[in-house]
Design an enzyme around this catalytic site. Structure first.
Site, short mmCIF file in Angstrom:
data_model
loop_
_atom_site.label_atom_id
_atom_site.label_comp_id
_atom_site.label_asym_id
_atom_site.label_seq_id
_atom_site.Cartn_x
_atom_site.Cartn_y
_atom_site.Cartn_z
N ASP A 72 67.85 7.22 72.85
CA ASP A 72 68.78 6.29 72.39
C ASP A 72 68.98 5.90 70.87
O ASP A 72 67.78 5.53 70.68
CB ASP A 72 68.22 4.94 73.42
CG ASP A 72 69.55 4.11 73.29
OD1 ASP A 72 70.25 3.85 72.47
OD2 ASP A 72 69.32 2.83 73.99
N SER A 105 71.69 -3.22 74.40
CA SER A 105 72.48 -3.27 73.27
C SER A 105 72.63 -4.50 72.58
O SER A 105 71.72 -5.17 72.22
CB SER A 105 73.80 -2.39 73.74
OG SER A 105 74.41 -1.96 72.58
#
Length: 241
Positions: free
Chosen positions: A166, A112
């Protein structure tokens, strides 16, 4: 040789502080902390592995770093970088430089926001003369313009993993070529299998399959569920078994 699943595990460990005990598999490590940014340096005989922490939704500063879409050119070289990600990464650089040796190879990983920071740190270390062997990112948002990502690509083995739906790797947008994808895309499909050199048509079709599977399980926020670092790690462990 460090496997992709091991790099994903190092990225997961970046979410833990020393008192949590999660990183106690080795005594030879350094915890990094500066303002709101954190990470670890895991020190091995052949290289140092720098693992940087990703976004924690409970931390407002992390969320704000993700939302800053404006870019800066820190070296005046035409390499434009997401300002929020740069600020987070830059805060950890003094600790990284202090606890690594230029003569020893390094690898960098993160999930991330930590993945975005990993790209920036790798690019900075290469400019300083470090040998960056591997750059492994998981669910990483876009970091900079084409000139920046191409230099990083050329300088190390950059493997960029995206798990099915995602949503984080799709931001910031590529509008007006402000941000570019980088690295060797390794797409994890709805069945948990790693696909290299996948086309956007294949990923679109698989995205639909992933959402169908999630809805059958009453998982209605598939785009966020697929971002979990433990999912990346588990899928890669299954691939290696």
């Amino acid at each position: 040789m460090t496997t992709p699943a091991e790099y994903a595990e190092y990225a997961r460990l970046a979410y833990f502080n020393p008192e949590d005990g999660e990183a106690d598999f080795t005594d030879n490590k350094v915890f990094l902390k500066a303002d709101n940014a954190e990470g670890w340096i895991f020190k091995f005989k052949d290289k140092d592995v720098i693992s940087l922490r990703g976004t924690q939704p409970t931390q407002w500063k992390d969320v704000m770093a993700d939302l800053r879409f404006w870019r800066i050119d820190p070296a005046g070289s035409g390499e434009k970088i997401h300002s929020g990600f740069w600020k987070e990464a830059f805060s950890l650089l003094p600790g990284i430089i202090k606890n690594t040796e230029e003569e020893k190879p390094v690898a960098v990983t993160g999930h991330s926001l930590g993945g975005a920071m990993a790209v920036i740190v790798a690019g900075f270390l290469m400019k300083m003369g470090y040998t960056v062997t591997d750059l492994y990112t998981f669910g990483q948002p876009r970091v900079g313009n084409k000139k920046f990502v191409k230099r990083v690509e050329a300088g190390c083995n950059w493997q960029r993993y995206v798990n099915n739906n995602d949503i984080v790797p799709s931001v910031p947008p590529t509008f007006a070529f402000m941000f570019e994808d980088g690295g060797n895309l390794r797409y994890i499909n709805a069945a948990g299998k790693v696909i290299e050199n996948s086309t956007w048509q294949e990923r679109l079709k698989d995205s639909v399959e992933g959402r169908k599977d999630a809805w059958k399980k009453a998982q209605y926020f598939d785009s966020f569920a697929d971002h979990a670092i433990w999912l990346y790690r588990d899928h890669l462990k299954e691939e290696e078994e």
